[in-house]
Scaffold this motif. Sequence first.
Motif, mmCIF file in Angstrom:
data_model
loop_
_atom_site.group_PDB
_atom_site.id
_atom_site.type_symbol
_atom_site.label_atom_id
_atom_site.label_comp_id
_atom_site.label_asym_id
_atom_site.label_seq_id
_atom_site.Cartn_x
_atom_site.Cartn_y
_atom_site.Cartn_z
ATOM 1 N N ASN A 111 35.395 39.380 39.404
ATOM 2 C CA ASN A 111 35.791 38.222 38.903
ATOM 3 C C ASN A 111 38.407 38.607 38.558
ATOM 4 O O ASN A 111 38.537 37.690 38.581
ATOM 5 C CB ASN A 111 35.576 38.046 37.150
ATOM 6 C CG ASN A 111 36.271 36.318 37.315
ATOM 7 O OD1 ASN A 111 36.323 35.671 37.965
ATOM 8 N ND2 ASN A 111 35.869 36.455 36.043
ATOM 9 N N GLU A 112 38.310 40.116 37.908
ATOM 10 C CA GLU A 112 39.091 40.320 38.019
ATOM 11 C C GLU A 112 40.158 40.615 39.168
ATOM 12 O O GLU A 112 41.504 40.554 39.087
ATOM 13 C CB GLU A 112 39.389 42.285 37.244
ATOM 14 C CG GLU A 112 41.066 42.544 37.283
ATOM 15 C CD GLU A 112 40.390 44.018 36.320
ATOM 16 O OE1 GLU A 112 41.725 44.575 36.270
ATOM 17 O OE2 GLU A 112 40.054 44.642 35.949
ATOM 18 N N TYR A 115 41.723 37.386 40.374
ATOM 19 C CA TYR A 115 42.759 37.195 39.181
ATOM 20 C C TYR A 115 43.352 38.359 39.664
ATOM 21 O O TYR A 115 45.533 37.275 39.678
ATOM 22 C CB TYR A 115 42.539 38.095 37.425
ATOM 23 C CG TYR A 115 43.915 37.721 36.723
ATOM 24 C CD1 TYR A 115 44.305 36.130 36.810
ATOM 25 C CD2 TYR A 115 43.712 39.582 35.958
ATOM 26 C CE1 TYR A 115 45.383 37.134 35.699
ATOM 27 C CE2 TYR A 115 44.915 39.142 35.590
ATOM 28 C CZ TYR A 115 45.653 38.479 35.158
ATOM 29 O OH TYR A 115 47.543 38.533 34.628
ATOM 30 N N ARG A 162 45.161 33.651 34.116
ATOM 31 C CA ARG A 162 44.021 33.941 34.096
ATOM 32 C C ARG A 162 43.278 33.833 32.887
ATOM 33 O O ARG A 162 41.900 33.818 32.948
ATOM 34 C CB ARG A 162 45.112 35.452 32.740
ATOM 35 C CG ARG A 162 45.323 35.312 31.559
ATOM 36 C CD ARG A 162 46.322 35.758 30.478
ATOM 37 N NE ARG A 162 47.315 36.061 31.522
ATOM 38 C CZ ARG A 162 48.219 37.820 30.722
ATOM 39 N NH1 ARG A 162 48.084 37.705 29.634
ATOM 40 N NH2 ARG A 162 49.662 37.810 31.420
ATOM 41 N N TYR A 165 39.694 33.067 34.878
ATOM 42 C CA TYR A 165 39.358 34.191 34.878
ATOM 43 C C TYR A 165 38.785 34.835 34.254
ATOM 44 O O TYR A 165 38.013 35.237 34.139
ATOM 45 C CB TYR A 165 39.969 35.202 35.796
ATOM 46 C CG TYR A 165 40.242 34.440 37.571
ATOM 47 C CD1 TYR A 165 39.454 34.489 38.585
ATOM 48 C CD2 TYR A 165 41.625 33.978 37.453
ATOM 49 C CE1 TYR A 165 39.833 33.471 39.243
ATOM 50 C CE2 TYR A 165 42.170 33.458 38.777
ATOM 51 C CZ TYR A 165 41.250 33.249 39.471
ATOM 52 O OH TYR A 165 41.623 32.720 41.166
#
Length: 310
Positions: A111-112, A115, A162, A165
């Motif tokens: 997920n990061e 992002y 952001r 996410y």
Amino acid sequence: MKQIISALPIVFLFLAMLFSPKAVFEGAESGLLLWFQIVFPTLFPFMLISGLMHAGGGINIIARLFGRMFSVLFATSKNGAFAVITGFLCGYPMGAKVSADLVRAGRITQNEGAYLLSFCNNTSPVFIMNFIVWKTLGREDLMIPTLLILVGVPVFLSLLFRRFYLKGEKHFPDVDQKDTNIRKTVDFTMLDACLTDSFESIVNVGLYIIFFSILISLPGNITADNKILAVILPTLEMTNGILMVNRLLADLSVSYPLILGLTSFGGFCAAAQTQCMIKDTGLPFLPYIIQKLTAAAAASLAGALYMRMF
């Protein structure tokens, strides 16, 4: 029928190349020279050193030095700070490559990684200063606004992206790794592995540049009267596209916002390079394209407002 329809563009491209051998040669030559003279010496050292830092534990030092600050500014984990730094300083497609490498190694969550991909895969400041401002525009007075727009737009958009996410969290979590405290010795075996990986990546980048340079060269010299080609061709490859926009549009109030938008987007060549870098990671590609188009629109709008006001 679907296979026939999907194969038609390839057949058309084959015929176009077959009947335009000179354009194919010139496009391949210009793409090869662009890669060999500019992209390779600029990008390959950063690919190599980022690989060595990743394999040798240097990312841990970056995380300790900048992790907390970048967690406040961009809501990243400590390891994610390395992707932000390389993505903003080293140019396409280093932001995508480092983000993908961190995901593969389990240093950040997927997920990061998605992002980070949304805002930190950008054009390098060196390219902006040398190629866009000095060589193409020839206007040193545009140095500061160009840098502010092309760096500030993705930073601002990160505040919006952001939200999709983080899912209610303040920042992305640090991933626990059992081998974090194991000392890794940098030796020639590690160097050989990093050289191989970096060389493979830079060759892929070069092949994409050559291919898209051929596509740009096939229609021949175009003028602003060919509106469809004048819109489509510059978006294929950023470097040639910037020169094309500057040549076709003499009015800086029109060409400057378009150049900023194209630079922020990176062109379809940079998009293809990005997809190559993130393969086998599960990172989504279509949202990346939408986010880059959003950044391109914002950069163009900011450029148009600057030209109108100043």
